[in-house]
Structure formats: structure tokens, C-alpha cells
Design a protein around this motif. Structure first.
Motif, PDB file in Angstrom:
ATOM      1  N   THR A 132      45.568  44.315  31.346  1.00  0.00           N
ATOM      2  CA  THR A 132      45.252  44.777  32.698  1.00  0.00           C
ATOM      3  C   THR A 132      43.809  44.433  33.078  1.00  0.00           C
ATOM      4  O   THR A 132      43.524  44.188  34.253  1.00  0.00           O
ATOM      5  CB  THR A 132      45.484  46.292  32.827  1.00  0.00           C
ATOM      6  OG1 THR A 132      44.810  46.989  31.766  1.00  0.00           O
ATOM      7  CG2 THR A 132      46.968  46.618  32.774  1.00  0.00           C
ATOM      8  N   GLN A 190      43.055  42.215  36.312  1.00  0.00           N
ATOM      9  CA  GLN A 190      42.147  42.725  37.340  1.00  0.00           C
ATOM     10  C   GLN A 190      41.050  41.712  37.668  1.00  0.00           C
ATOM     11  O   GLN A 190      40.761  41.438  38.835  1.00  0.00           O
ATOM     12  CB  GLN A 190      41.517  44.035  36.872  1.00  0.00           C
ATOM     13  CG  GLN A 190      40.478  44.595  37.833  1.00  0.00           C
ATOM     14  CD  GLN A 190      39.525  45.549  37.147  1.00  0.00           C
ATOM     15  OE1 GLN A 190      39.848  46.131  36.120  1.00  0.00           O
ATOM     16  NE2 GLN A 190      38.342  45.703  37.704  1.00  0.00           N
ATOM     17  N   VAL A 200      43.335  51.767  30.714  1.00  0.00           N
ATOM     18  CA  VAL A 200      44.627  51.374  31.281  1.00  0.00           C
ATOM     19  C   VAL A 200      44.794  51.958  32.688  1.00  0.00           C
ATOM     20  O   VAL A 200      45.136  51.242  33.641  1.00  0.00           O
ATOM     21  CB  VAL A 200      45.788  51.823  30.373  1.00  0.00           C
ATOM     22  CG1 VAL A 200      47.123  51.644  31.085  1.00  0.00           C
ATOM     23  CG2 VAL A 200      45.778  51.031  29.067  1.00  0.00           C
ATOM     24  N   ASN A 207      42.266  50.412  35.148  1.00  0.00           N
ATOM     25  CA  ASN A 207      42.607  49.024  35.473  1.00  0.00           C
ATOM     26  C   ASN A 207      43.785  48.938  36.433  1.00  0.00           C
ATOM     27  O   ASN A 207      43.782  48.135  37.368  1.00  0.00           O
ATOM     28  CB  ASN A 207      42.920  48.247  34.193  1.00  0.00           C
ATOM     29  CG  ASN A 207      41.681  47.930  33.386  1.00  0.00           C
ATOM     30  OD1 ASN A 207      40.565  47.980  33.892  1.00  0.00           O
ATOM     31  ND2 ASN A 207      41.867  47.622  32.119  1.00  0.00           N
ATOM     32  N   ILE A 208      44.818  49.755  36.177  1.00  0.00           N
ATOM     33  CA  ILE A 208      45.985  49.742  37.067  1.00  0.00           C
ATOM     34  C   ILE A 208      45.580  50.161  38.477  1.00  0.00           C
ATOM     35  O   ILE A 208      46.020  49.566  39.471  1.00  0.00           O
ATOM     36  CB  ILE A 208      47.090  50.665  36.515  1.00  0.00           C
ATOM     37  CG1 ILE A 208      47.672  50.076  35.224  1.00  0.00           C
ATOM     38  CG2 ILE A 208      48.197  50.861  37.548  1.00  0.00           C
ATOM     39  CD1 ILE A 208      48.672  50.965  34.535  1.00  0.00           C
ATOM     40  N   ILE A 266      43.759  47.238  40.047  1.00  0.00           N
ATOM     41  CA  ILE A 266      44.678  46.150  40.395  1.00  0.00           C
ATOM     42  C   ILE A 266      45.364  46.442  41.729  1.00  0.00           C
ATOM     43  O   ILE A 266      45.440  45.579  42.611  1.00  0.00           O
ATOM     44  CB  ILE A 266      45.720  45.948  39.274  1.00  0.00           C
ATOM     45  CG1 ILE A 266      45.052  45.329  38.039  1.00  0.00           C
ATOM     46  CG2 ILE A 266      46.871  45.054  39.755  1.00  0.00           C
ATOM     47  CD1 ILE A 266      45.932  45.331  36.804  1.00  0.00           C
ATOM     48  N   ILE A 267      45.854  47.679  41.880  1.00  0.00           N
ATOM     49  CA  ILE A 267      46.498  48.076  43.137  1.00  0.00           C
ATOM     50  C   ILE A 267      45.489  48.031  44.281  1.00  0.00           C
ATOM     51  O   ILE A 267      45.775  47.525  45.373  1.00  0.00           O
ATOM     52  CB  ILE A 267      47.102  49.484  43.002  1.00  0.00           C
ATOM     53  CG1 ILE A 267      48.220  49.473  41.966  1.00  0.00           C
ATOM     54  CG2 ILE A 267      47.646  49.966  44.353  1.00  0.00           C
ATOM     55  CD1 ILE A 267      48.762  50.854  41.624  1.00  0.00           C
TER      56      ILE A 267
END
Length: 253
Positions: free
Chosen positions: A183, A187, A226, A229-230, A233-234
């Protein structure tokens, strides 16, 4: 944009190394001395404990919720940073024209002063502050670093489990570190379009360092990476990727 992304990655490496050092520090309490500990790290640790109590003592859920809450609170700063980056990008053709204009006299101090004067006039005309993109970043970093240290130094976290792993021990299956590394790569890749080859190396170094650190450090920190990062990313998809897609559609229409 490129310089700022490189700065973000370099600061990320510093934070990562700092987190490694925090693993050997004493647990944080209200009595822990030091301005940084008392006003930055301990409040984050207190928040983690309070949120965990709302979830029946689940410190895994607490890390997830507080991580998302912090990212949401920092979102206005991120949007301001991106707005400044777009404004600077729009001025790039005029800035490059100025550099070409004064290239012949690049060693002449008077020519350099004249170029800087015209450059500042260009910023003022378009209402752009070249430092506006960096300031939000430096405001964010103390908050994120304090949260790193709070996770590492909150004693209650070390004593709890979440899903299949102990929060105070490395993931025995290496799953979290691998997800954290992947991730992280995704990113950075989403914002790394057009980077020079030398800078792209950082895009591969950071995920590797995250994986190596995740294998040796407590899983609580990998969980934070995690989730963070998620979220990023969104966020990047909706604030950068879709913006660029819409701009490309307008340009092609």
C-alpha cells in the motif's frame, strides 16, 4: 510537486527510523518528562486508551479509528497543499520563460536579483505563495510523529491482541508488513507520475524499508501503516487522480 513528493518521502524515512528508536523507550505516562512527551505523545496515547475503552478494550480498533480521525482532521491541510501545488504547476510555463530570459546572465548577481523580483511579481499577480505548499506539510508531521510514538509507547497496546496477531509483537505470518509495503508503494506511485529516475528509486526504497521494519517492529505499527496508507490511497484518488482525469477530459473536449 516533485520536490515536495521527495520531501514527503524523506520525512517518511526519518519518521520510520524514529519509530524504530521509539521501540526501546520507556512507556509513556502522564509523569513522563519532556515537552515533546508531555504535550504531543502523551495526549495521543491518552486518546488511544479512551477510544479503546469505547470498543471493549480493543486497541486494534482504537488504532484504526484514531488513525482515520487524524487523517480526516488533517484533510483540510492536505487539500490546501494540493491547491498550492496546482497553482504552482499552472505558473510553470511563465516561470520557465523567466528562467530562459535570464539564463545568459545566471552568474550576474544583479540579473539574479532582477529575476527574483520578477518572479515574486509573478507570484503576487496570480496570488500564489510558493511556501504555502510546504507549510501544511510541516504542520502535519508533528501530529503524525506523535501518533507513531504513542502507538509504540502505550503500554496497554503491547498487552493486547487483534485479529490473528499480538499488537506488541511482529506479525508471525508477515502479512501486515507485506500489505503495508504494497500500500505504501501504491500510494507513492499514484502521485509519482513524471518523476525523474533518480527520484523514482525512493518509490521502491520506502516500501522495502516499511516491510523490513514491519517484520521486526510490533504489529500495532504495521496496522497503523496499513490503515493510513489505505486512507491516503482513497484520498489521492478523489483529490488528485479524478481531478487530473476531469482536467484531461476538459482539455480534450
Amino acid at each position: 510537486m516533485k520536490k515536495r513528493l521527495l520531501l514527503v518521502m524523506m520525512i517518511g524515512l526519518v519518521v520510520l527510523l524514529s519509530a524504530c528508536g521509539a521501540a526501546n523507550q520507556a512507556p509513556i505516562t502522564m509523569e513522563t518528562e519532556g515537552f515533546w512527551n508531555h504535550f504531543f505523545v502523551f495526549p495521543m496515547s491518552w486518546l488511544l486508551i479512551q477510544v479503546a475503552e469505547l470498543f471493549d478494550g480493543s486497541y486494534g480498533f482504537s488504532i484504526i479509528v484514531v488513525t482515520i480521525a487524524i487523517r480526516l482532521l488533517l484533510l483540510p491541510l492536505v487539500l490546501k497543499q494540493q491547491k498550492s501545488a496546482r497553482a504552482m504547476q499552472a505558473l510553470r510555463p511563465e516561470m520557465e520563460a523567466l528562467q530562459k530570459k535570464f539564463k545568459a546572465g545566471d552568474k550576474d548577481p544583479k540579473k539574479q536579483q532582477e529575476m527574483q523580483k520578477e518572479l515574486m511579481g509573478l507570484y503576487q499577480t496570480h496570488g500564489v505563495n510558493p511556501l504555502a505548499g510546504c507549510l501544511p506539510l510541516f504542520i502535519q508531521m508533528p501530529v503524525l510523529m506523535a501518533f507513531y510514538f504513542a502507538i509504540m509507547r502505550t503500554e496497554q497496546i503491547v498487552l493486547h491482541t487483534f485479529l490473528w496477531f499480538d499488537l506488541g509483537q511482529p506479525d508471525p505470518f508477515y502479512l501486515l508488513p507485506l500489505i503495508a509495503g504494497f500500500t505504501t508503494f501504491l500510494q507513492v506511485k499514484m502521485t509519482a507520475t513524471g518523476l525523474q529516475d533518480q527520484m523514482k528509486v525512493m518509490m521502491y526504497i520506502m516500501p522495502v524499508m516499511i516491510i523490513v521494519a514491519g517484520i521486526t517492529l510490533p504489529s500495532a505499527l504495521s496496522l497503523y501503516w496499513v490503515v493510513g496508507n489505505i486512507f491516503m490511497i482513497i484520498q489521492t484518488y478523489f483529490t488528485v487522480t479524478r481531478f487530473e482525469q476531469k482536467r484531461a477530459e476538459v482539455s480534450n473536449s
